[in-house]
Write a protein that holds these residues in place. Structure first.
Motif, PDB file in Angstrom:
ATOM      1  N   THR A 288      56.775  26.279  80.840  1.00 51.59           N
ATOM      2  CA  THR A 288      56.137  26.848  79.654  1.00 51.59           C
ATOM      3  C   THR A 288      56.899  28.085  79.179  1.00 51.59           C
ATOM      4  O   THR A 288      57.527  28.792  79.966  1.00 51.59           O
ATOM      5  N   ALA A 289      56.802  28.334  77.891  1.00 58.28           N
ATOM      6  CA  ALA A 289      57.489  29.470  77.284  1.00 58.28           C
ATOM      7  C   ALA A 289      56.964  30.791  77.841  1.00 58.28           C
ATOM      8  O   ALA A 289      57.726  31.731  78.062  1.00 58.28           O
ATOM      9  N   LYS A 290      55.676  30.863  78.091  1.00 58.18           N
ATOM     10  CA  LYS A 290      55.075  32.084  78.618  1.00 58.18           C
ATOM     11  C   LYS A 290      55.624  32.392  80.014  1.00 58.18           C
ATOM     12  O   LYS A 290      55.968  33.531  80.317  1.00 58.18           O
ATOM     13  N   GLU A 291      55.733  31.375  80.875  1.00 55.08           N
ATOM     14  CA  GLU A 291      56.300  31.555  82.222  1.00 55.08           C
ATOM     15  C   GLU A 291      57.754  32.020  82.131  1.00 55.08           C
ATOM     16  O   GLU A 291      58.199  32.854  82.912  1.00 55.08           O
ATOM     17  N   PHE A 292      58.480  31.455  81.181  1.00 55.74           N
ATOM     18  CA  PHE A 292      59.884  31.814  81.009  1.00 55.74           C
ATOM     19  C   PHE A 292      60.031  33.292  80.655  1.00 55.74           C
ATOM     20  O   PHE A 292      60.858  34.005  81.221  1.00 55.74           O
ATOM     21  N   LEU A 293      59.211  33.777  79.728  1.00 58.08           N
ATOM     22  CA  LEU A 293      59.278  35.187  79.339  1.00 58.08           C
ATOM     23  C   LEU A 293      58.882  36.111  80.492  1.00 58.08           C
ATOM     24  O   LEU A 293      59.481  37.179  80.668  1.00 58.08           O
ATOM     25  N   VAL A 294      57.915  35.704  81.286  1.00 57.34           N
ATOM     26  CA  VAL A 294      57.519  36.503  82.450  1.00 57.34           C
ATOM     27  C   VAL A 294      58.681  36.588  83.441  1.00 57.34           C
ATOM     28  O   VAL A 294      58.974  37.657  83.988  1.00 57.34           O
ATOM     29  N   ASP A 295      59.373  35.473  83.655  1.00 56.83           N
ATOM     30  CA  ASP A 295      60.508  35.458  84.575  1.00 56.83           C
ATOM     31  C   ASP A 295      61.641  36.356  84.067  1.00 56.83           C
ATOM     32  O   ASP A 295      62.223  37.127  84.832  1.00 56.83           O
ATOM     33  N   ILE A 296      61.937  36.293  82.786  1.00 49.55           N
ATOM     34  CA  ILE A 296      62.969  37.146  82.198  1.00 49.55           C
ATOM     35  C   ILE A 296      62.576  38.617  82.332  1.00 49.55           C
ATOM     36  O   ILE A 296      63.400  39.466  82.667  1.00 49.55           O
ATOM     37  N   GLU A 297      61.308  38.921  82.094  1.00 51.54           N
ATOM     38  CA  GLU A 297      60.833  40.302  82.205  1.00 51.54           C
ATOM     39  C   GLU A 297      61.026  40.827  83.630  1.00 51.54           C
ATOM     40  O   GLU A 297      61.461  41.960  83.827  1.00 51.54           O
ATOM     41  N   LYS A 298      60.740  40.004  84.623  1.00 54.49           N
ATOM     42  CA  LYS A 298      60.934  40.422  86.025  1.00 54.49           C
ATOM     43  C   LYS A 298      62.400  40.741  86.300  1.00 54.49           C
ATOM     44  O   LYS A 298      62.715  41.700  86.990  1.00 54.49           O
ATOM     45  N   ARG A 299      63.294  39.944  85.753  1.00 55.58           N
ATOM     46  CA  ARG A 299      64.722  40.191  85.956  1.00 55.58           C
ATOM     47  C   ARG A 299      65.150  41.516  85.332  1.00 55.58           C
ATOM     48  O   ARG A 299      65.939  42.252  85.894  1.00 55.58           O
ATOM     49  N   PHE A 300      64.623  41.822  84.144  1.00 54.89           N
ATOM     50  CA  PHE A 300      64.984  43.076  83.494  1.00 54.89           C
ATOM     51  C   PHE A 300      64.380  44.270  84.203  1.00 54.89           C
ATOM     52  O   PHE A 300      64.966  45.338  84.214  1.00 54.89           O
ATOM     53  N   LEU A 301      63.212  44.134  84.794  1.00 58.06           N
ATOM     54  CA  LEU A 301      62.630  45.239  85.551  1.00 58.06           C
ATOM     55  C   LEU A 301      63.519  45.599  86.729  1.00 58.06           C
ATOM     56  O   LEU A 301      63.732  46.767  87.026  1.00 58.06           O
ATOM     57  N   ARG A 302      64.047  44.595  87.412  1.00 60.72           N
ATOM     58  CA  ARG A 302      64.956  44.860  88.526  1.00 60.72           C
ATOM     59  C   ARG A 302      66.209  45.566  88.037  1.00 60.72           C
ATOM     60  O   ARG A 302      66.677  46.508  88.648  1.00 60.72           O
ATOM     61  N   ASN A 303      66.758  45.117  86.908  1.00 61.27           N
ATOM     62  CA  ASN A 303      67.954  45.744  86.352  1.00 61.27           C
ATOM     63  C   ASN A 303      67.667  47.177  85.917  1.00 61.27           C
ATOM     64  O   ASN A 303      68.525  48.039  86.024  1.00 61.27           O
ATOM     65  N   GLU A 304      66.467  47.435  85.421  1.00 60.96           N
ATOM     66  CA  GLU A 304      66.105  48.781  84.988  1.00 60.96           C
ATOM     67  C   GLU A 304      66.090  49.724  86.192  1.00 60.96           C
ATOM     68  O   GLU A 304      66.535  50.860  86.102  1.00 60.96           O
ATOM     69  N   LYS A 305      65.606  49.260  87.335  1.00 65.35           N
ATOM     70  CA  LYS A 305      65.594  50.094  88.537  1.00 65.35           C
ATOM     71  C   LYS A 305      67.017  50.441  88.971  1.00 65.35           C
ATOM     72  O   LYS A 305      67.297  51.570  89.361  1.00 65.35           O
ATOM     73  N   VAL A 306      67.916  49.496  88.886  1.00 64.77           N
ATOM     74  CA  VAL A 306      69.315  49.743  89.224  1.00 64.77           C
ATOM     75  C   VAL A 306      69.906  50.763  88.249  1.00 64.77           C
ATOM     76  O   VAL A 306      70.615  51.687  88.651  1.00 64.77           O
ATOM     77  N   GLU A 307      69.597  50.602  86.964  1.00 69.86           N
ATOM     78  CA  GLU A 307      70.119  51.524  85.954  1.00 69.86           C
ATOM     79  C   GLU A 307      69.584  52.937  86.190  1.00 69.86           C
ATOM     80  O   GLU A 307      70.321  53.913  86.066  1.00 69.86           O
ATOM     81  N   ILE A 308      68.316  53.059  86.565  1.00 68.91           N
ATOM     82  CA  ILE A 308      67.740  54.372  86.849  1.00 68.91           C
ATOM     83  C   ILE A 308      68.480  55.020  88.011  1.00 68.91           C
ATOM     84  O   ILE A 308      68.843  56.195  87.957  1.00 68.91           O
ATOM     85  N   GLY A 309      68.735  54.246  89.070  1.00 71.03           N
ATOM     86  CA  GLY A 309      69.471  54.779  90.218  1.00 71.03           C
ATOM     87  C   GLY A 309      70.871  55.231  89.848  1.00 71.03           C
ATOM     88  O   GLY A 309      71.330  56.300  90.263  1.00 71.03           O
ATOM     89  N   THR A 310      71.538  54.443  89.041  1.00 67.58           N
ATOM     90  CA  THR A 310      72.895  54.786  88.603  1.00 67.58           C
ATOM     91  C   THR A 310      72.893  56.050  87.748  1.00 67.58           C
ATOM     92  O   THR A 310      73.734  56.932  87.930  1.00 67.58           O
ATOM     93  N   LEU A 311      71.942  56.136  86.828  1.00 72.21           N
ATOM     94  CA  LEU A 311      71.860  57.326  85.975  1.00 72.21           C
ATOM     95  C   LEU A 311      71.555  58.576  86.793  1.00 72.21           C
ATOM     96  O   LEU A 311      72.151  59.631  86.579  1.00 72.21           O
ATOM     97  N   LEU A 312      70.643  58.450  87.739  1.00 67.30           N
ATOM     98  CA  LEU A 312      70.289  59.605  88.563  1.00 67.30           C
ATOM     99  C   LEU A 312      71.478  60.053  89.401  1.00 67.30           C
ATOM    100  O   LEU A 312      71.764  61.247  89.505  1.00 67.30           O
ATOM    101  N   THR A 313      72.202  59.103  89.970  1.00 69.13           N
ATOM    102  CA  THR A 313      73.401  59.439  90.741  1.00 69.13           C
ATOM    103  C   THR A 313      74.430  60.130  89.860  1.00 69.13           C
ATOM    104  O   THR A 313      75.025  61.129  90.254  1.00 69.13           O
ATOM    105  N   SER A 314      74.645  59.612  88.656  1.00 70.90           N
ATOM    106  CA  SER A 314      75.604  60.231  87.731  1.00 70.90           C
ATOM    107  C   SER A 314      75.176  61.633  87.365  1.00 70.90           C
ATOM    108  O   SER A 314      75.990  62.560  87.344  1.00 70.90           O
ATOM    109  N   LEU A 315      73.895  61.793  87.097  1.00 74.91           N
ATOM    110  CA  LEU A 315      73.389  63.097  86.693  1.00 74.91           C
ATOM    111  C   LEU A 315      73.517  64.119  87.818  1.00 74.91           C
ATOM    112  O   LEU A 315      73.932  65.247  87.596  1.00 74.91           O
TER     113      LEU A 315
END
Length: 133
Positions: A59-86
């Motif tokens: 279903t399209a709804k399941e697909f969007l939920v799965d994509i959202e989970k992937r971006f949340l993980r990437n956001e955590k990595v980006e936060i760590g990278t930004l904090l390290t840089s800062l």
């Protein structure tokens, strides 16, 4: 065309012997919306984001939920990278102070883009490190 019907409405209950023609039409509309939404997303979203889970999701709804989970993980990595840089960033006196300020501003804008705030303690600690350097 009700393309977003599958995203707004949960899957209708299955048909029974007592199902009315309206219920049958609702299911047909929902299935068409789901097929069209999945087809559009499959073409619009790069395969790197889709991954192998795409074949298992129906279903399209399941697909969007799965994509959202992937971006949340990437956001955590980006936060760590930004904090390290800062934290590790400092002006060593060799380069241009303007470039240093621009780079700090760029990091701060990325940080705000993620809707995060830095605590005053962390900022004060960084100022002390800069003063010592």
């Amino acid at each position: 065309m009700d393309l977003d019907l599958a995203l707004r409405v949960d899957f209708p209950p299955p048909l029974t012997d007592k199902s009315t023609s309206d219920e049958k039409k609702d299911i047909e509309r929902w299935e068409k919306s789901n097929r069209m939404s999945m087809m559009i997303m499959k073409k619009a979203i790069p395969e790197a984001f889709r991954g192998t889970m795409f074949d298992k999701i129906t279903t399209a709804k399941e697909f969007l939920v799965d994509i959202e989970k992937r971006f949340l993980r990437n956001e955590k990595v980006e936060i760590g990278t930004l904090l390290t840089s800062l934290i590790s960033m400092r002006n060593r006196g060799k380069g241009n102070i303007k470039e240093y300020i621009l780079e700090m501003s760029h990091l701060a804008s990325k940080w705000k883009g993620l809707k995060l705030e830095l605590s005053e303690d962390l900022l004060e600690e960084e100022r002390l490190k800069q003063d010592k350097a």
